[in-house]
Design a protein around this motif. Sequence first.
Motif, PDB file in Angstrom:
ATOM      1  N   VAL B 313      15.328 -50.937 -84.720  1.00  0.00           N
ATOM      2  CA  VAL B 313      14.762 -51.199 -83.398  1.00  0.00           C
ATOM      3  C   VAL B 313      13.521 -52.064 -83.572  1.00  0.00           C
ATOM      4  N   ALA B 314      13.407 -53.076 -82.714  1.00  0.00           N
ATOM      5  CA  ALA B 314      12.210 -53.909 -82.695  1.00  0.00           C
ATOM      6  C   ALA B 314      11.292 -53.440 -81.577  1.00  0.00           C
ATOM      7  N   ASN B 360       6.808 -56.060 -87.157  1.00  0.00           N
ATOM      8  CA  ASN B 360       7.435 -55.052 -86.308  1.00  0.00           C
ATOM      9  C   ASN B 360       6.691 -53.748 -86.548  1.00  0.00           C
ATOM     10  N   TYR B 388      18.248 -55.809 -85.632  1.00  0.00           N
ATOM     11  CA  TYR B 388      17.766 -55.014 -84.492  1.00  0.00           C
ATOM     12  C   TYR B 388      18.865 -54.821 -83.460  1.00  0.00           C
TER      13      TYR B 388
END
Lengths: 467, 467
Positions: B313-314, B360, B388
């Motif tokens: 996940v970004a 990130n 991502y």
Amino acid sequence: MSIISRRVYRRHELRRLLEPQTLALIGASQTPGALGTRTLANMSTFPGILYPVNARHVQLGGRLCYASVADLPEAPDCVVIAVPRDAVLRIVQDCASRGAGAVIIFASGYAETEGAQAAADQTALRDIGRACGMLIVGPNCVGVANRPHGLHAAFAEFSPSPAVGARIGLVSQSGALGLGLSQAAEHGTAISHILTCGNSCDVDVADYVSFLADDPGCDVIALVFEGLEDSGRLVEAAAIARAAGKRIVACKLGDSTAGSAAARFHTGTATDGPGGYAALFRAAGIISVTRIEALLDTAAFFAKAPPASAPGVAIVSGSGGTAILATDAAARHGVPVPQPGEATAALLRVAIPAFGSPRNPCDATAQATRDPDSLRRCADALLADPQYGALVIPWGRAQPLALLTLLDELAQRHGKPVCLGWMSQRLEGSGAAEVEAHAHLALFRSLDACFDAISQWHGLASAMKPA
Amino acid sequence: MSIISRRVYRRHELRRLLEPQTLALIGASQTPGALGTRTLANMSTFPGILYPVNARHVQLGGRLCYASVADLPEAPDCVVIAVPRDAVLRIVQDCASRGAGAVIIFASGYAETEGAQAAADQTALRDIGRACGMLIVGPNCVGVANRPHGLHAAFAEFSPSPAVGARIGLVSQSGALGLGLSQAAEHGTAISHILTCGNSCDVDVADYVSFLADDPGCDVIALVFEGLEDSGRLVEAAAIARAAGKRIVACKLGDSTAGSAAARFHTGTATDGPGGYAALFRAAGIISVTRIEALLDTAAFFAKAPPASAPGVAIVSGSGGTAILATDAAARHGVPVPQPGEATAALLRVAIPAFGSPRNPCDATAQATRDPDSLRRCADALLADPQYGALVIPWGRAQPLALLTLLDELAQRHGKPVCLGWMSQRLEGSGAAEVEAHAHLALFRSLDACFDAISQWHGLASAMKPA
């Protein structure tokens, strides 16, 4: 940055910053949207003398405008510096020369940035202040507000606070989080101070906590931070707050390895890594919340709750479903929900319909939501039972609540807090602000936050017992 | 109560109940505040034929009023029984004789009460229905609403739903919780159905899930319940939902020993005790939330999110503080937040100021909140990076969000969900409803709820992979 230890600043040392008589704004402007324009507008409530400073203007907002700090007719207590980074160092030097008490620096690009020069530039700012006793807030911050004093020295627009309810002094290293939290004022949460410090090259969150501990303008301190140069100062500040009978509720950011790494790139702060502050919080009697959305509800609870008199909690509800949810949340946080004694059960039995449950949790049935007297009698019976130190009422629906005054009186009379667990997803719906406005009623929009707070409240009670 | 197993009811078997052409209300009234008055008012939107029944009136609300069910000119599809408990059994018998398709019973005092007679009375109701194929909802329930059908057969006032956003079909055993959750509609959450069943002597939450699975009027199913007579029916219903490509998000009450005991006194339900449903949820692909306040945000996410394409996940934010909070929440839920590759980092570097973090989490700095193009370029770069599967944007402040359309388009183009973590404590503030209204943007008022949802979304993706 080298660590030079000092004592935490006390309230009297911070008064030129947070209770200034004279305020100057460098970079005051009238260009729409500019930092200096927004800050000047925010300062309109300031009751003392305000000096706009900008060499390009003779007059701003009806006030005489000065070309530089050196030109001011007196040494200003507090100077807000709303100019680009390149001009900051020189202006800070000028402020020191003019005898300013404190400066607030908005500009970014210091220790939060990669590179040795950026960190050195921040150290240079601090050294100027240290040399002459001038306080420095920031850099990389959005400013401060002290509502009781009429001070709003920030480019951020903080919402006005309602006049009633537990007054929360909010301390946030992050400006954006301070701003976001302060918007709770718009749905009825009373917020007396919003104090941010960004990179904290001099004044840090511990100093703000110390100030608020001795400030009669707030009832409780809500604290959001990433880390401290010297965590010992937070311990000092907590001791000052404890002596003043004021609670601190903290949300510590950067409590994961990845979050801690991110913090270094935010305010240049070392966060002590995962879990580093848990022991400190326990030792210092600081309440801790993991989820920031629980911070303000929890703070208001601690402002309102007298010391816990018993570990048991009673739950009464007009709905069986919400009563079960509350019981589950109590179990998750290790809060006992003992059954009432026979005398209490007998009182409950006559107060509720036959298909209700005269137990704990007490399902008073939907009748209780229509008949305030039924719920009042249940609440009275449970609060009178010495095994219960608090009463939790999950409230199913956003609507005007006729019985709040009755509940508030009962809570006061029994010396026990009554918590309303707001179960409606109409989060700012009718009735919520009214609960917050009552002196002995605490509002929680999460039952987990409610029982987490109660669990820590019990922990404080045990810790305070004589050995 | 003895357990008589049956298959879950399918949508076509429930249509006379939930999509009736004819509706009767026993106990229709015009006495202000009476159950029958409130229910009659709620039925005003019903597009079919409505028969008020009350022997004391000839006419009610402009409609001809009937003395009894037997007098109705046709067999009603659905009969709502809004009379005191003592009259219920006889009326249910009359409904069966008249060929009604279903009855909804509001009255309390059955299996949720202590004593064998109360439970036997409930069994008697069920047996009448079973003998003639008439469905029974309740007793001890607040009714049902099927908005696409114009049906509001409940004494509870459910808020009208907005027309846009993920349409959530809400199933709640508890009427009060259903009502409280449904109030989310007032701040912009779209709720298509509210189906409650109280003591569930016949129709239960599994049947409702089965109905909604095949109903084109909702996009996702949110489920709140205490327990089931036969949990196998929930597995059946989950399989129907899976075949229909519709997700179920459940909040199970009574998941503690004390909460489980309380449930027995609420709807007479055995809850299977602590943790009893966790394995079932996993096996059936049901998403689970512990905190009920996360239910609707999580359901809307699952309605909007395509299958996860990557576990990473970004995070991008205009504020370093909120970025750290998001990173901490990701860590708590085991969601990886990997660093961008060099190509992505290069794109970030040109999109944000030098004092931001091209990492990130990506701290795009406050500039991103003022310059939609800066945030758009960051979001585009991160969504394009194959490591991502989703983008989380903690949003600091309640304000109109000019860039929502841009973000929605990016999310759609990359086939990845964008989640906005609402960090403002102005919980229903400006911008929130607009986020919910977008087809590819999910709103979460808690970062923990956001990453809990993402974690379960990843779990589903792994479970669905061919072995």
